[in-house]
Design an enzyme around this catalytic site. Structure first.
Site, PDB file in Angstrom:
ATOM      1  N   ARG A  25      11.502  -2.717  11.388  1.00 60.34           N
ATOM      2  CA  ARG A  25      10.451  -2.034  12.133  1.00 60.34           C
ATOM      3  C   ARG A  25       9.992  -2.952  13.249  1.00 60.34           C
ATOM      4  NH1 ARG A  25       5.837   0.377   8.231  1.00 60.34           N
ATOM      5  NH2 ARG A  25       4.539  -0.751   9.708  1.00 60.34           N
ATOM      6  N   LYS A  80       0.829  -1.216   0.000  1.00 60.00           N
ATOM      7  CA  LYS A  80       0.000   0.000   0.000  1.00 60.00           C
ATOM      8  C   LYS A  80       0.861   1.262   0.000  1.00 60.00           C
ATOM      9  CE  LYS A  80      -2.497  -0.516   3.740  1.00 60.00           C
ATOM     10  NZ  LYS A  80      -1.953  -1.774   4.301  1.00 60.00           N
ATOM     11  N   ARG A  91      11.559  -7.147   5.485  1.00 57.83           N
ATOM     12  CA  ARG A  91      11.634  -5.706   5.213  1.00 57.83           C
ATOM     13  C   ARG A  91      12.617  -5.014   6.158  1.00 57.83           C
ATOM     14  NH1 ARG A  91       6.125  -2.329   4.766  1.00 57.83           N
ATOM     15  NH2 ARG A  91       5.891  -2.798   6.978  1.00 57.83           N
ATOM     16  N   ARG A 103      -9.690   0.863   9.227  1.00 55.93           N
ATOM     17  CA  ARG A 103      -9.352  -0.554   9.339  1.00 55.93           C
ATOM     18  C   ARG A 103     -10.505  -1.357   9.916  1.00 55.93           C
ATOM     19  NH1 ARG A 103      -3.475   0.560   9.635  1.00 55.93           N
ATOM     20  NH2 ARG A 103      -2.251  -1.326   9.647  1.00 55.93           N
TER      21      ARG A 103
HETATM   22  P1  AMP Z   1       0.613   0.677   9.420  1.00 49.05           P
HETATM   23  O1  AMP Z   1       1.864   1.449   9.144  1.00 49.05           O
HETATM   24  O2  AMP Z   1      -0.594   1.229   8.708  1.00 49.05           O
HETATM   25  O3  AMP Z   1       0.783  -0.817   9.216  1.00 49.05           O
HETATM   26  O4  AMP Z   1       0.285   0.891  10.971  1.00 49.05           O
HETATM   27  C1  AMP Z   1       1.201   0.485  11.973  1.00 49.05           C
HETATM   28  C2  AMP Z   1       0.454   0.184  13.256  1.00 49.05           C
HETATM   29  O5  AMP Z   1      -0.234   1.373  13.695  1.00 49.05           O
HETATM   30  C3  AMP Z   1      -0.617  -0.867  13.143  1.00 49.05           C
HETATM   31  O6  AMP Z   1      -0.096  -2.195  13.273  1.00 49.05           O
HETATM   32  C4  AMP Z   1      -1.548  -0.487  14.292  1.00 49.05           C
HETATM   33  O7  AMP Z   1      -0.992  -0.895  15.554  1.00 49.05           O
HETATM   34  C5  AMP Z   1      -1.498   1.041  14.248  1.00 49.05           C
HETATM   35  N1  AMP Z   1      -2.550   1.575  13.365  1.00 49.05           N
HETATM   36  C6  AMP Z   1      -2.366   2.364  12.265  1.00 49.05           C
HETATM   37  N2  AMP Z   1      -3.528   2.705  11.708  1.00 49.05           N
HETATM   38  C7  AMP Z   1      -4.493   2.116  12.462  1.00 49.05           C
HETATM   39  C8  AMP Z   1      -5.921   2.070  12.395  1.00 49.05           C
HETATM   40  N3  AMP Z   1      -6.584   2.707  11.409  1.00 49.05           N
HETATM   41  N4  AMP Z   1      -6.577   1.365  13.334  1.00 49.05           N
HETATM   42  C9  AMP Z   1      -5.931   0.736  14.341  1.00 49.05           C
HETATM   43  N5  AMP Z   1      -4.589   0.725  14.457  1.00 49.05           N
HETATM   44  C10 AMP Z   1      -3.868   1.402  13.535  1.00 49.05           C
END
Ligand code: AMP
Length: 266
Positions: free
Chosen positions: A193, A42, A160, A121
């Protein structure tokens, strides 16, 4: 070519203004939501879409990562809980994420448009977003759902590595740096990460599969959902997404060729 929008307003919130806002496109700005499991690509698609459509990349994960770099004493209890959820690979509670986006809702009517990545989400988040968009008087052009087999995603995430200095992304086997552990672009030390550790990856995938089906149904019902198989190069996935979007809504112009200037629809 203009530099990409700086996202200050999105990353900082609290009324911060972007120093380098996106250039409004010639036509209506694009407003897109990207869905898909963590690691499906994404982020790369968001970068391509923003570069070519002149939109701003609004990632909730990036907001949390930026907030985590702030001094520990400045963290609210809700933010501290959010960081603990992130560390374990769990979803942050809906109320925290929704208030974080609500605080930045001016970004939803940004003249340059937006690509929302990582939000919503859950259905509760999608409902909250729908209300915020109605309040701002704007609608979504499409919701792209990128799909890949689970084993492929786990392999992508666990391998990654990222550069914390310039944010470049590598993969141990798919896209290794020239010198092991060192960023090709800025010489920074590459790191894994926190939430790409294998235990966290499995927790994130569980969280994803538990919430995605109702969310897809939500957007399918609104005839906004475009399912995109995400194998192949970023360019191939990009072209496939627009080809499929055109099937859903023939009026939606495919954006295949690189833009010649900032802000214009191709
Ligand atoms: P991402 O970079 O989008 O994979 O987000 C990293 C982490 O941030 C996720 O694994 C969640 O712990 C938290 N996170 C980001 N966006 C959301 C969301 N919309 N709802 C819940 N947790 C989120």
């Amino acid at each position: 070519m203009n530099s990409p929008p700086d996202r200050t307003a999105w990353l900082k919130g609290g009324g911060a203004l972007c120093l380098n806002p996106p250039t409004p496109p010639r036509g209506a700005p694009w407003r897109l939501v990207l869905l898909g499991a963590p690691g499906v690509g994404k982020g790369s698609q968001a970068d391509l879409l923003c570069e070519r459509l002149g939109t701003c990349h609004l990632s909730t994960g990036d907001v949390f990562r930026a907030a985590r770099r702030a001094p520990t004493g400045e963290r609210s209890p809700a933010m501290q809980t959010a960081f603990e959820c992130m560390h374990r690979g769990e979803l942050v509670p809906d109320a925290t994420v929704v208030s974080l986006v609500a605080e930045r809702k001016a970004c939803l009517h940004c003249a340059g448009g937006f690509v929302l990545d990582g939000f919503p989400r859950t259905v509760a988040q999608a409902e909250a977003l729908e209300i915020m968009l109605e309040d701002q008087g704007v609608g979504l052009d499409a919701v792209f759902d990128y799909q890949l087999p689970l084993e492929e995603i786990v392999e992508r995430l666990a391998g990654r590595r990222v550069c914390p200095v310039c944010k470049a992304i590598y993969h141990l086997t798919g896209h290794p740096p020239r010198i092991e552990g060192i960023c090709d672009l800025c010489g920074g030390p590459l790191v894994q990460r926190d939430d790409d550790r294998l235990e966290a990856v499995y927790t994130r995938m569980e969280a994803y599969t538990a919430t995605i089906e109702p969310l897809l149904a939500f957007y399918r019902q609104r005839r906004q959902l475009v399912v995109v198989p995400a194998h192949g190069s970023p360019q191939e996935v990009y072209e496939r997404a627009w080809a499929r979007a055109a099937v859903l809504r023939p009026g939606l112009a495919p954006a295949i060729t690189p833009r010649t200037g900032p802000g214009g629809k191709p």
